[in-house]
Design an enzyme around this catalytic site. Structure first.
Site, short mmCIF file in Angstrom:
data_model
loop_
_atom_site.label_atom_id
_atom_site.label_comp_id
_atom_site.label_asym_id
_atom_site.label_seq_id
_atom_site.Cartn_x
_atom_site.Cartn_y
_atom_site.Cartn_z
N LYS A 188 -16.90 40.86 14.21
CA LYS A 188 -16.21 39.73 13.59
C LYS A 188 -16.58 39.58 12.11
O LYS A 188 -15.72 39.40 11.28
CB LYS A 188 -16.57 38.41 14.31
CG LYS A 188 -16.17 38.36 15.77
CD LYS A 188 -16.35 36.96 16.34
CE LYS A 188 -17.81 36.50 16.41
NZ LYS A 188 -18.63 37.24 17.40
N ARG A 217 -16.92 28.11 19.93
CA ARG A 217 -17.57 28.88 20.97
C ARG A 217 -17.51 28.17 22.32
O ARG A 217 -17.99 28.72 23.31
CB ARG A 217 -19.03 29.12 20.62
CG ARG A 217 -19.31 30.51 20.00
CD ARG A 217 -20.75 30.48 19.53
NE ARG A 217 -21.41 31.75 19.48
CZ ARG A 217 -21.61 32.46 18.37
NH1 ARG A 217 -21.11 32.08 17.23
NH2 ARG A 217 -22.30 33.59 18.41
N ARG A 246 -28.56 49.20 17.75
CA ARG A 246 -28.56 49.96 16.50
C ARG A 246 -28.81 49.01 15.31
O ARG A 246 -29.56 49.33 14.39
CB ARG A 246 -27.22 50.69 16.33
CG ARG A 246 -27.37 51.98 15.56
CD ARG A 246 -26.07 52.80 15.50
NE ARG A 246 -25.29 52.75 16.73
CZ ARG A 246 -24.00 52.37 16.79
NH1 ARG A 246 -23.37 51.98 15.71
NH2 ARG A 246 -23.36 52.38 17.94
N ARG A 282 -33.08 39.88 11.86
CA ARG A 282 -32.56 38.69 12.53
C ARG A 282 -33.41 38.40 13.75
O ARG A 282 -33.51 39.23 14.65
CB ARG A 282 -31.11 38.94 12.98
CG ARG A 282 -30.09 38.48 11.97
CD ARG A 282 -28.69 38.70 12.47
NE ARG A 282 -28.36 37.88 13.64
CZ ARG A 282 -27.12 37.67 14.04
NH1 ARG A 282 -26.11 38.19 13.39
NH2 ARG A 282 -26.88 36.93 15.11
N ARG A 307 -27.19 36.22 24.97
CA ARG A 307 -26.02 35.89 24.13
C ARG A 307 -24.74 36.42 24.75
O ARG A 307 -23.69 35.76 24.70
CB ARG A 307 -26.21 36.45 22.72
CG ARG A 307 -27.17 35.59 21.90
CD ARG A 307 -27.64 36.28 20.65
NE ARG A 307 -26.56 36.47 19.70
CZ ARG A 307 -26.54 37.45 18.81
NH1 ARG A 307 -27.50 38.33 18.74
NH2 ARG A 307 -25.54 37.55 17.98
P1 AMP Z 1 -23.66 34.53 15.31
O1 AMP Z 1 -24.22 35.02 14.02
O2 AMP Z 1 -22.24 34.01 15.18
O3 AMP Z 1 -23.81 35.50 16.44
O4 AMP Z 1 -24.52 33.25 15.72
C1 AMP Z 1 -25.91 33.32 15.93
C2 AMP Z 1 -26.37 32.15 16.79
O5 AMP Z 1 -26.07 30.92 16.13
C3 AMP Z 1 -25.71 32.05 18.15
O6 AMP Z 1 -26.33 32.88 19.10
C4 AMP Z 1 -25.89 30.56 18.46
O7 AMP Z 1 -27.21 30.27 18.85
C5 AMP Z 1 -25.69 29.94 17.10
N1 AMP Z 1 -24.24 29.60 16.85
C6 AMP Z 1 -23.40 30.15 15.94
N2 AMP Z 1 -22.17 29.61 16.00
C7 AMP Z 1 -22.23 28.69 16.99
C8 AMP Z 1 -21.29 27.80 17.56
N3 AMP Z 1 -20.02 27.76 17.13
N4 AMP Z 1 -21.71 27.00 18.59
C9 AMP Z 1 -22.98 27.02 19.02
N5 AMP Z 1 -23.92 27.85 18.54
C10 AMP Z 1 -23.56 28.68 17.53
#
Ligand code: AMP
Length: 192
Positions: free
Chosen positions: A13, A88, A126, A135, A146
């Site tokens: 994404k 989400r 990877r 991260r 996740r």
């Molecule tokens: P991402 O970088 O989008 O994978 O987000 C990393 C982490 O941030 C996720 O695993 C969640 O813990 C949190 N997060 C990001 N976006 C959301 C969202 N829209 N709702 C809830 N948690 C979020």
């Protein structure tokens, strides 16, 4: 154009959002990036989100909705935006709709990048190796959580947006350029 880029963690994404931002001059709203910045800045939001993110769980809806409500008011969103990582949950999607209606805006499309779980795991593994663990939520355990959270709480949005006639799917296992072309073809079709 107001888009949602949808897909499981590791679907690409972020990469596609950057390409769309360049191509169409849209604001890129990545909630994961915003939360990581909040953690880094040790803000109130960051303090509340840190442990949740490290477990691979979702940050509470009300915090996320408040974050997006504020972000969408910024001037760069006037020419359109790409949501990357939001919504989400169904509650987030409903709140987004309310926010947009109040602003007289609508979603143009929800582009879902489809990638099977095995491919996601390999990609994130990877990413961990390449980033040297930059991260803190890129660990094998968090990754499993996740992906499970995606299936439990986020994947139901596919049906939600399909019913609204907004959903378009793209095979996210193809190369970055191929996925970009497929997404662009969908959007060009919508503009005609
Ligand atoms: P991402 O970088 O989008 O994978 O987000 C990393 C982490 O941030 C996720 O695993 C969640 O813990 C949190 N997060 C990001 N976006 C959301 C969202 N829209 N709702 C809830 N948690 C979020």
């Amino acid at each position: 154009m107001n888009l949602i880029l949808f897909g499981p963690p590791g679907a690409g994404k972020g990469t596609q959002a950057l390409r769309l931002k360049e191509r169409y001059g849209l604001a890129h709203i990545a909630t994961g990036d915003m939360l990581r910045a909040a953690v880094e800045a040790e803000s109130e939001l960051g303090r509340r989100a840190k442990a949740i993110m490290e477990r691979g769980e979702l940050v509470p809806d009300e915090l996320m909705i408040a974050l997006i409500a504020e972000r969408i008011e910024e001037p760069d969103c006037r020419s359109g935006f790409i949501l990357d990582g939001f919504p989400r949950t169904i509650a987030q999607a409903e709140a987004l709709e309310e926010l947009l209606v109040r602003k007289g805006l609508a979603l143009t499309a929800v582009i879902a990048l489809e990638v099977p779980d095995e491919v996601l795991s390999a990609r994130i593994r990877r990413r961990v190796e390449e980033s040297g663990g930059a991260r803190s939520d890129d660990t094998p355990e968090t990754l499993r959580r996740r992906i499970a959270v995606y299936h439990e709480q986020t994947a139901p949005l596919l049906d939600y947006y399909r019913r609204k006639g907004l959903l378009y799917t793209v095979d996210g296992t193809r190369s970055i350029d191929e996925v970009e072309r497929a997404v662009a073809a969908i959007l060009e079709g919508l503009r005609r």
